[in-house]
Scaffold this active site. Structure first.
Site, short mmCIF file in Angstrom:
data_model
loop_
_atom_site.label_atom_id
_atom_site.label_comp_id
_atom_site.label_asym_id
_atom_site.label_seq_id
_atom_site.Cartn_x
_atom_site.Cartn_y
_atom_site.Cartn_z
N ASP A 87 40.27 21.14 18.71
CA ASP A 87 41.02 22.19 18.22
C ASP A 87 41.11 22.23 16.84
O ASP A 87 40.51 22.99 15.84
CB ASP A 87 42.43 22.61 18.55
CG ASP A 87 42.58 22.88 20.03
OD1 ASP A 87 41.39 22.73 20.86
OD2 ASP A 87 43.63 23.14 20.29
N GLU A 108 48.62 12.39 26.15
CA GLU A 108 47.65 13.20 26.05
C GLU A 108 46.46 12.39 24.84
O GLU A 108 45.33 12.65 25.34
CB GLU A 108 47.98 14.31 25.30
CG GLU A 108 47.06 15.45 25.13
CD GLU A 108 47.59 16.83 24.38
OE1 GLU A 108 48.67 16.71 24.03
OE2 GLU A 108 46.96 17.83 24.31
#
Ligand code: DGY
Length: 428
Positions: A167, A396
């Site tokens: 992102d 993550e």
């Protein structure tokens, strides 16, 4: 499929995968990501196959049930309502029967299909499930080249950073200066309520993510218009490598199932893509770079997107150069592979895709390095990956300097990759 060596690490990974299982799809993690994400699901299926093959096939089948009529497979499927996530279905407003986002994500599905198919110990089951997925994945790949490569260059462009999955990569910074922010609807972020804001993209980046979504929505999510109308058209080497590898893997499965036409079509796509990928090589950086299709220039940013192409069976000297680049990185960092070159002044060890280590990327790179005979670097990456888990759990992503866990916790794809790394270790 035979399980990897039983170990408490194996059991912990299975526990995380089961905890995030919602029956027919798996959420990346509770809270932060409460729906089905495209590439997450394909990595997830690889992990599930070690303990429940049937469930692994279902994971991919559920994703493809939500393929658009034009062939696009969306990056999020909003199976349930959950206002703990933003932007939700009302912002996307794509008009699909089950709401979905309107953009796509790296096509891990071709690779995952072949892995499930070849590792299966239930031949009839695997043949049947693969046969049903094959035309859907083929249609998605056809969509990529039609909608995202309108000039037939052999490389597809991303129209939104969320499509890359990376992102807030430094790769997008320059192009983002062209994306306006005027006129976007007021919004309130939810991600920063679940994860440390210092680990997440900035508000300036979110404004641009939202502007692009609103712009595409205003064009009715018509994929025949979006490419040319987007101020953001980035040709990401890693994304294209995943697609090229996917085409090759799809061809192999098609061949095994006797579908020679699909096999030939996908081999041709892969060959064209592999030849075109060479345009993105930078000898100076010892890796591939992104191409900004709007300016026609390579982007001077040494990110992990330019190391992932080793996954697509690139020429041997390129794979060797990528291995050297990773070894150079390892001299500065405790853990590899960082999502940005640590020598880059913009490197940020904790901020999402601007520095941290991600196990899914490590896995793609290891797969390519092993195939290229670059064992030493592959083994270093496997060691790094498993040490991160031992030290910091199933996060993550991780700070490559300290190993600190970042972003969300109890993360599905991280757990799935642990099962893969344990299996690779057991084989080698
Ligand atoms: C997010 O919301 O952070 C996702 O990466 C978008 O897909």
């Amino acid at each position: 499929m035979s399980p990897a060596q039983p170990s408490s690490l194996f059991d912990h990974a299975v526990e995380v995968l089961k905890e995030n299982d919602r029956g027919t799809y798996t959420v990346p993690t509770k809270g932060l990501y409460p729906f089905q994400w495209n590439w997450d699901s394909c990595f997830t299926a690889l992990g599930q196959a070690y303990f429940d093959e049937d469930r692994a096939w279902t994971e991919m089948e559920t994703l493809f049930e939500h393929q658009w009529p034009d062939g696009m497979v969306p990056h999020i499927v909003f199976h349930v309502n959950d206002d703990g996530y933003f932007p939700g279905p009302d912002v996307w407003n794509t008009g699909r029967p089950t709401p979905t986002s309107g953009i796509t994500q790296p096509p891990i599905a071709g690779f995952a299909l072949r892995k499930l198919f070849e590792r299966s110990t239930h031949r009839a089951l695997a043949d049947r499930r693969a046969l049903a997925l094959l035309p859907k994945i083929d249609k998605w790949f056809e969509w990529f080249y039609a909608a995202r490569d309108p000039q037939g260059e052999g490389l597809v462009a991303l129209l939104h950073p969320w499509e890359a999955g990376r992102d807030n990569s430094i790769d997008w910074d320059e192009a983002f200066e062209r994306v306006p922010t005027e006129g976007i609807a007021p919004y309130s972020r939810r991600d920063t309520q679940h994860a440390d804001p210092a680990h997440r993209p900035t508000k300036a980046q979110y404004d641009r993510y939202l502007w692009l979504v609103e712009h595409f929505r205003s064009l009715g999510w018509d994929n025949s218009k979006l490419h040319d109308a987007s101020p953001f058209q980035l040709v990401d080497a890693g994304f294209n490598a995943v697609l090229i590898r996917g085409c090759k893997d799809l061809a192999a499965v098609a061949e095994a199932l006797g579908d020679t036409e699909t096999a030939a079509r996908n081999r041709a796509r892969a060959a064209k893509g592999a030849a075109a990928l060479e345009r993105l090589w930078s000898a100076e950086h010892g890796q591939y770079l992104c191409l900004d299709r709007r300016t026609g220039q390579l982007v001077a940013s040494a990110s992990i997107g330019g190391l992932i192409p080793v996954f697509a069976a690139i020429p041997a000297e390129r794979a060797a150069a990528i291995a050297r680049t990773i070894m150079r990185q390892a001299e500065r960092l405790r853990y590899v592979v960082a999502s940005q070159d640590p020598a880059d002044s913009r490197f940020d060890a904790k901020r999402y895709w601007r520095g941290p280590v991600w196990l899914v990327c490590n896995y793609l790179i290891v797969d390519g390095l092993l195939a290229a005979g670059e064992r030493e670097t592959a083994e270093l990456i496997i060691r790094s990956s498993l040490e991160l888990i031992e030290q910091s759990g199933f996060a993550e992503y991780y700070d490559p300097v300290t190993g600190e866990p970042c972003g969300g916790g109890r993360f599905t794809w991280t757990a799935a990759m642990v099962l893969e790394f344990l299996a690779i270790k057991a084989r080698n």
